[in-house]
Design a protein around this motif. Sequence first.
Motif, PDB file in Angstrom:
ATOM      1  N   TYR A  36       0.828  -1.197   0.000  1.00 51.42           N
ATOM      2  CA  TYR A  36       0.000   0.000   0.000  1.00 51.42           C
ATOM      3  C   TYR A  36       0.869   1.257   0.000  1.00 51.42           C
ATOM      4  O   TYR A  36       0.621   2.199  -0.772  1.00 51.42           O
ATOM      5  CB  TYR A  36      -0.924  -0.016   1.218  1.00 51.42           C
ATOM      6  N   PRO A  68      -5.676   3.543  -0.377  1.00 54.75           N
ATOM      7  CA  PRO A  68      -5.478   2.151   0.037  1.00 54.75           C
ATOM      8  C   PRO A  68      -6.627   1.237  -0.381  1.00 54.75           C
ATOM      9  O   PRO A  68      -6.421   0.055  -0.687  1.00 54.75           O
ATOM     10  CB  PRO A  68      -5.355   2.250   1.558  1.00 54.75           C
ATOM     11  N   SER A 108      -6.930  -2.729  -1.855  1.00 56.45           N
ATOM     12  CA  SER A 108      -7.678  -3.650  -1.007  1.00 56.45           C
ATOM     13  C   SER A 108      -8.852  -4.265  -1.764  1.00 56.45           C
ATOM     14  O   SER A 108      -9.141  -5.460  -1.646  1.00 56.45           O
ATOM     15  CB  SER A 108      -8.170  -2.919   0.240  1.00 56.45           C
ATOM     16  N   TRP A 163      -6.721  -3.814   3.569  1.00 59.95           N
ATOM     17  CA  TRP A 163      -6.389  -2.607   4.315  1.00 59.95           C
ATOM     18  C   TRP A 163      -7.370  -2.418   5.466  1.00 59.95           C
ATOM     19  O   TRP A 163      -8.585  -2.475   5.287  1.00 59.95           O
ATOM     20  CB  TRP A 163      -6.436  -1.398   3.393  1.00 59.95           C
TER      21      TRP A 163
END
Length: 368
Positions: free
Chosen positions: A54, A66, A70, A179
């Motif tokens: 990330y 992020p 994800s 995330w």
Amino acid sequence: MTKTTSAPAPVLGTRALNRATLERQLLLRRSPSTAAAAVRHLVGLQAQSVKPPYYALAARLDGFTPEALSELMADREVVRIVTLRSTIHTHTADDCLTLRPLVQPARDRELAAFRTGLAGVDLDRLAALVRELVEDEPRTMAQLRAALGAEWPDADPQSLAVAARCRLPLVQVTPRGLWGRSGQVALTTAEHWLGRPAGPAPEPETVVLRYLAAFGPASVKDMQTWAGLTRLREAFERLRSRLVTFRAEDGTELFDLPDAPRPDPDTPAPPRFLPEFDNLLLSHADRTRIVPPAHRGRHWQGNQAYRTLLVDGFLAGVWKLDGQALVVEPFEPLTRRARGEVVEEAGRMLAVMHPGTSYDIRFGTVRA
């Protein structure tokens, strides 16, 4: 009859290599690429821990959040799997299904180091048993060690677990890797998780071209370091007529794509905050294009890697989040201008990765 000789290959200095590599790595200027396109272009992101991929994309992409990575992981468009250099990488689904077969020889070599602990173990039977277990439901390594230990009680449990990882393409299933989520490592096969069979290993030449696009100009030894493979010289030689060659300052032959970007060595390189284990610092045999000789090894301590800071394109310090502060520890005193640029970049990174959270940005003592 006069014998003609070809002109010597041009020399690329350290700064020329630095700027070319930064451009290929999307670090000289941020790219508008999507997260998926960037993961593919970079041929994966080193991912021993959950967070580094990330931060790696935050340093490289314009408009990254992020959630973008994800969501790709939740949708099984990218996965976490052991591939290059026997380490966990985040790869696109397509690369997962093809690069893993490419690096299987390295997994076989790794497994050979554990043969003493695997005396009497039928490895084909072990692979079949593990496949049945993990495709029934994802299993942790502890669960696999217990199941395999019951089958081969005299074998070393850790060696049995290594054999499972080496013989099969095991991916880490979500929520691991998402995330803001937590989850222990649970494994299943790539084919089962992605719902399609693994493809044949790509021709080495194909991967050479992709490596040079993301990490070049580079030597044969550089690529072998990146891939964890040996004997790639023949692939480079088969491509020689399609490539251009240079020399590093120490005389090492470097290969590159003819139309790949090689910016002026004086092109400005803004500061960048990189995660621990970033591909940029691990993918060449000669890392002086990024790591000045005086700073070699300073971003490691034992098996611990620190998050790293680039200033003017080169490793210049480490950083950490300490409570509500981002602390920069430079290796040498920074100029006032450089400090200002570092603070600006730190603020931008924090706004992307930790929106709505207030952090102080401060400089620690120069790191010895």
